[in-house]
Design an enzyme around this catalytic site. Structure first.
Site, short mmCIF file in Angstrom:
data_model
loop_
_atom_site.label_atom_id
_atom_site.label_comp_id
_atom_site.label_asym_id
_atom_site.label_seq_id
_atom_site.Cartn_x
_atom_site.Cartn_y
_atom_site.Cartn_z
N ASP A 92 8.30 -3.90 -12.52
CA ASP A 92 8.14 -2.43 -12.57
C ASP A 92 7.89 -1.99 -14.01
O ASP A 92 7.01 -1.16 -14.28
CB ASP A 92 9.41 -1.77 -12.03
CG ASP A 92 9.22 -0.31 -11.66
OD1 ASP A 92 8.07 0.13 -11.46
OD2 ASP A 92 10.23 0.41 -11.56
N HIS A 148 1.11 2.20 -9.99
CA HIS A 148 2.05 2.74 -9.01
C HIS A 148 1.34 3.31 -7.78
O HIS A 148 1.88 3.28 -6.67
CB HIS A 148 2.97 3.77 -9.65
CG HIS A 148 4.18 3.16 -10.30
ND1 HIS A 148 4.14 2.58 -11.55
CD2 HIS A 148 5.45 3.00 -9.84
CE1 HIS A 148 5.34 2.12 -11.85
NE2 HIS A 148 6.16 2.36 -10.84
N HIS A 206 0.77 0.38 -5.66
CA HIS A 206 2.04 0.08 -4.98
C HIS A 206 2.22 0.95 -3.75
O HIS A 206 2.55 0.48 -2.65
CB HIS A 206 3.23 0.30 -5.91
CG HIS A 206 4.53 0.47 -5.18
ND1 HIS A 206 4.95 1.70 -4.69
CD2 HIS A 206 5.47 -0.41 -4.80
CE1 HIS A 206 6.09 1.55 -4.05
NE2 HIS A 206 6.44 0.28 -4.11
N HIS A 208 10.16 -3.07 -4.83
CA HIS A 208 9.24 -2.13 -5.47
C HIS A 208 8.53 -2.77 -6.66
O HIS A 208 7.30 -2.73 -6.77
CB HIS A 208 10.04 -0.90 -5.91
CG HIS A 208 9.30 0.05 -6.78
ND1 HIS A 208 8.50 1.07 -6.29
CD2 HIS A 208 9.24 0.18 -8.14
CE1 HIS A 208 7.97 1.75 -7.28
NE2 HIS A 208 8.41 1.24 -8.42
#
Length: 364
Positions: free
Chosen positions: A171, A254, A257, A271
């Site tokens: 992340d 992101h 994602h 995540h």
């Protein structure tokens, strides 16, 4: 336009620091709602109760049901009202913490965040990521302020599976890559205004720390050890990445994602594991040098982060699935539109497949 940087009011990190939680949060109120899942409650409840044993204050413990959804936030709001709560305390992983922040926001109460893992940059941010009850990305809830206190006990983090620390590194790897893109595009980050030099500097320091200490910290946490490298990576994953992404901005990594949440295959991934692949994909979108891409692929491979679609769990019907991911990544309002050039679903589709090929090639 104003330059803006957001951060929590106080950040506390140290080995065994949960034992001191009462002295840190007691000034905020007298009645505390502790939100944690069943496993984390079993891990931390006794320590929290002992910390408050010689202090005034009421502790109400409530089990988090697993999804940061509007339904769960509403359920916990009712408990706040029924118990005359002064302070919300979230203990656990990213979804628990995001839920606690949302409950505090709607209840107009201070919030204390106690991460038990360093798997995301959620703890420090003025943001909750909401999902449906089925785990599909719903929306970003932008909050008016960051947490009042973030408290990290690094021994608890080191006792968690090393895969979770690796996910946090995944992340955090997006922090500088996305902040750089936003800076080049003069995009407005979640903190608002324009991006400060401080935010870019924190994002760059985050990246530097990950490459210097990421593998060392991962190996130490495999043995449940707290070393200087572990302390550095916990700070990078939690604080540097948290402030860096919020005040530096999100971009393609992101958004990609979020795109992957619309297919079932990678639901087993954390995540940060999906963000790591999204970061490599963003580097491909930007046509960064193969040397830069290789640096990211090598770190991901060394700590078990996915660098191919097969490692993401996507092995069948690849074309149609990646088309869905690409379309979702480019929806209106997605952070991919913070990139310094227009990005289409076709661009994302090609970049994902190219990132997969590069990942396979470099890893072999």
């Amino acid at each position: 336009m104003a330059r803006i940087i957001n951060s929590p009011a106080k950040y506390i990190q140290g080995k065994g620091e949960l034992q001191n939680i009462s002295q840190h949060i007691r000034p905020l109120g007298k009645s505390f709602l502790i939100i944690a899942d069943e496993f984390v409650l079993g891990l931390t409840r006794e320590t929290i109760e002992q910390s408050f044993s010689d202090q005034e204050g009421t502790l109400t413990f409530e089990t988090f049901r697993g999804e940061c959804s509007k339904q769960e936030v509403s359920r916990l709001q009712t408990i706040v009202q029924e118990n005359d709560i002064d302070v919300i305390v979230g203990v656990g992983g990213g979804k628990t913490l995001d839920t606690a922040k949302a409950v505090a926001y709607y209840s107009k109460l201070p919030v204390v965040i106690v991460p038990t893992i360093a798997s995301t940059d959620a703890p420090c941010s003025a943001l909750s990521v909401l999902y449906t009850e089925e785990g599909v990305f719903d929306e970003y809830l932008i909050l008016p302020k960051n947490p009042d206190i973030v408290l990290v006990d690094t021994q608890i983090v080191a006792n968690a599976p090393a895969r979770l620390l690796a996910a946090g590194i995944g992340d955090a790897l997006a922090t500088y890559v996305e902040a750089r893109a936003c800076y080049e595009a003069n995009a407005i980050p979640m903190a608002g205004g324009t991006i400060t030099k401080a935010a870019i500097s924190l994002a760059e320091l985050c990246q530097q720390t990950l490459f210097e200490d990421g593998v060392k910290a991962f190996l130490a946490v495999e043995q449940n050890l707290v070393t200087k490298a572990v302390e550095n990576i916990v700070e990078a994953n939690t604080y540097l990445s948290g402030v860096g992404f919020e005040s530096g901005g999100l971009a393609a990594a992101h958004a990609i994602h979020n795109g992957f949440t619309v297919i079932d295959d990678p639901h087993h991934l954390y995540h940060g594991e999906k963000v790591a692949f999204g970061t490599i994909t963003q580097l491909v979108l930007e046509n960064r040098s193969i040397e830069e891409i290789q640096k990211y692929v090598n770190l991901c491979a060394e700590i078990g982060l996915p660098v191919t679609l097969e490692e993401m769990g996507i092995t069948e019907d690849i074309e149609s699935k990646i088309r869905k991911v690409a379309e979702a990544s480019c929806q209106e309002g997605e952070t991919i539109h913070n990139m310094p050039f227009p990005v289409t679903p076709d661009d994302v589709y090609a970049a994902i497949l190219a990132a997969n090929t590069i990942g396979k090639k470099l890893k072999s």
